[in-house]
Design an enzyme around this catalytic site. Structure first.
Site, PDB file in Angstrom:
ATOM      1  N   SER A  74       0.506  -1.220   0.153  1.00 41.47           N
ATOM      2  CA  SER A  74      -0.027  -0.217   0.076  1.00 41.47           C
ATOM      3  C   SER A  74       0.636   1.115   0.003  1.00 41.47           C
ATOM      4  O   SER A  74       0.281   2.443  -0.028  1.00 41.47           O
ATOM      5  CB  SER A  74      -0.889   0.126   1.017  1.00 41.47           C
ATOM      6  N   LYS A  77      -0.210   3.706  -2.518  1.00 40.26           N
ATOM      7  CA  LYS A  77      -1.241   4.766  -2.412  1.00 40.26           C
ATOM      8  C   LYS A  77      -0.646   6.262  -2.204  1.00 40.26           C
ATOM      9  O   LYS A  77      -1.312   7.244  -2.291  1.00 40.26           O
ATOM     10  CB  LYS A  77      -2.146   4.410  -1.360  1.00 40.26           C
ATOM     11  N   SER A 129      -6.136   2.811   4.691  1.00 40.75           N
ATOM     12  CA  SER A 129      -5.535   2.118   3.622  1.00 40.75           C
ATOM     13  C   SER A 129      -6.528   1.674   2.841  1.00 40.75           C
ATOM     14  O   SER A 129      -6.421   0.318   2.257  1.00 40.75           O
ATOM     15  CB  SER A 129      -4.285   1.112   3.919  1.00 40.75           C
ATOM     16  N   LYS A 236       2.958   6.498   5.179  1.00 40.64           N
ATOM     17  CA  LYS A 236       1.899   5.353   4.873  1.00 40.64           C
ATOM     18  C   LYS A 236       2.714   3.991   5.290  1.00 40.64           C
ATOM     19  O   LYS A 236       3.867   3.750   5.275  1.00 40.64           O
ATOM     20  CB  LYS A 236       1.961   5.522   3.277  1.00 40.64           C
TER      21      LYS A 236
END
Length: 402
Positions: A74, A77, A129, A236
């Site tokens: 992720s 992202k 997420s 993140k």
């Protein structure tokens, strides 16, 4: 209409504002990065690959297998968010498709047919997420998943991320979907210069209207670094069975922001604390030149403040070189008189424009000290202009070359 937006990145900014936004970004990274100073103690991590970057200057302070192409889960992202922010209005209403609502993996539990403001959905994307949010955002901004992924890859190429390729907006394991620790560091430095992105990723708790229930959505950030590290302000987390634990974190202390990246790391929280501590201790963000600073022997002054992270003893190794431009050139007519270039260890680390010492341009107040154009961009432009060849600038700043 939405598909046309991908060719209008940061379209709400004027050219001048865009130039300033880009010039606040990184310089001299990638292949042109200066080697770690001999006086700095070694740093190690448990990660398969890792990198540490100074966000303002873009200097990669440390890396381990930094160019290795790996699955990134992720962390994908980060690109999803910045592409959406630059190419759509935050007030847009995003309608959730059946495909988005049924997306596997981490979720913010959107329902098919539900509508949510893009800004709120970006919080769900980055804090929790949500793969459903990633899919809905991609369909809205790109017109389709495929269209948005094309935008992601175009942005990666535009920035200069040579070891990055996307196949989806969520980071689910997919052949041909990869990045590297160095590229993620560069991407993060780029994204953190966007105030909307920076605000979202440092948010610990967020509420958003829920059209399906009497209570609001409430999301807490999965990034534990925000609560466990002084000055933490992003970015993140990521995990899949194949990528394993991935993390990008950032922190700001004494006006300096660093971002750390680890891929496939069994002890990432501890490693990120160590990496950030090491960077703040050994690479102080130093003012190399101040806006309005006179240039010895000339009636000229530096047009921008230039800061760069320097290890102990590196300040004495800096060398500067002044290059003047023709009085018949367009930049000269606009007030520029040349450029002042700095080198460290034989490599160019920054360039700033120079003006007449009495120029009113030197009276402009800077909201934040600005780094300078990398000399590579100037060389490719053919003749020096501080605002010329925008794409070459970005490639030089973030990718280390065209």
């Amino acid at each position: 209409m939405k598909l046309l937006r991908r060719h209008q990145s940061i379209r709400r900014l004027s050219y001048a504002a865009l130039a300033v936004a880009l010039l606040t970004a990184a310089i001299g990274i990638g292949p042109a990065a200066v080697d770690a100073a001999a006086s700095v103690p070694p740093l190690g991590t448990h990660a398969k690959a890792s990198a540490l970057i100074d966000v303002e200057s873009g200097r990669i302070l440390y890396n381990k297998n930094g160019e290795q192409r790996l699955r990134i889960a992720s962390l994908t992202k980060i690109m999803t968010a910045i592409v959406a922010i630059e190419n759509a209005d935050l007030s847009d209403k995003v309608k959730v498709s059946v495909r988005a609502a049924g997306k596997e993996g981490s979720s913010i539990y959107l329902r098919a047919g539900e509508e949510m403001k893009l800004e709120d959905m970006l919080y769900g994307l980055m804090l929790r997420s949500g793969n459903d949010a990633a899919t809905a955002i991609a369909e809205h901004v790109g017109g389709s998943i495929e269209g948005f992924v094309r935008m992601m890859n175009e942005k990666a190429e535009w920035i200069g991320l040579d070891n990055t390729h996307f196949m989806n907006p969520s980071g689910l394991d997919d052949e041909g979907h990869y990045s590297s620790a160095d590229d993620l560091a560069k991407l993060t430095a780029y994204a953190l210069h966007n105030p909307t992105f920076a605000t979202i990723v440092k948010t610990r708790e967020k509420k958003a209207p829920n059209p399906n229930e009497s209570w609001d959505y409430q999301w807490s950030n999965k990034n534990k670094m925000l609560n466990m590290y002084e000055g933490a302000d992003g970015v993140k987390t990521g995990y899949t069975k194949l990528a394993l634990r991935c993390l990008v974190s950032s922190a700001t202390r004494n006006g300096q922001q660093l971002a750390a990246v680890t891929i496939n790391d069994r002890d990432d929280w501890a490693d990120h604390r160590s990496m950030l501590d090491w960077g703040f201790e050994h690479y102080k963000l130093t003012i190399v030149a101040k806006q309005g600073q006179p240039i010895s022997g000339y009636p000229l002054a530096a047009g921008r403040t230039f800061r760069y992270p320097l290890a102990n003893g590196e300040a004495e190794q800096l060398h500067s070189k002044l290059s003047l431009i023709s009085s018949t050139s367009t930049p000269y007519a606009l007030g520029e008189r040349g450029m002042l270039q700095w080198e460290l260890g034989g490599r160019t680390i920054g360039v700033v424009p120079v003006y007449d010492a009495a120029s009113t341009r030197l009276q402009w107040k800077e909201k934040r000290p600005l780094p300078a154009l990398d000399n590579a961009a100037s060389a490719r432009a053919g003749s020096y202009s501080f605002s010329a060849t925008l794409h070459a600038v970005v490639r030089a700043l973030f990718g280390g070359g065209a």
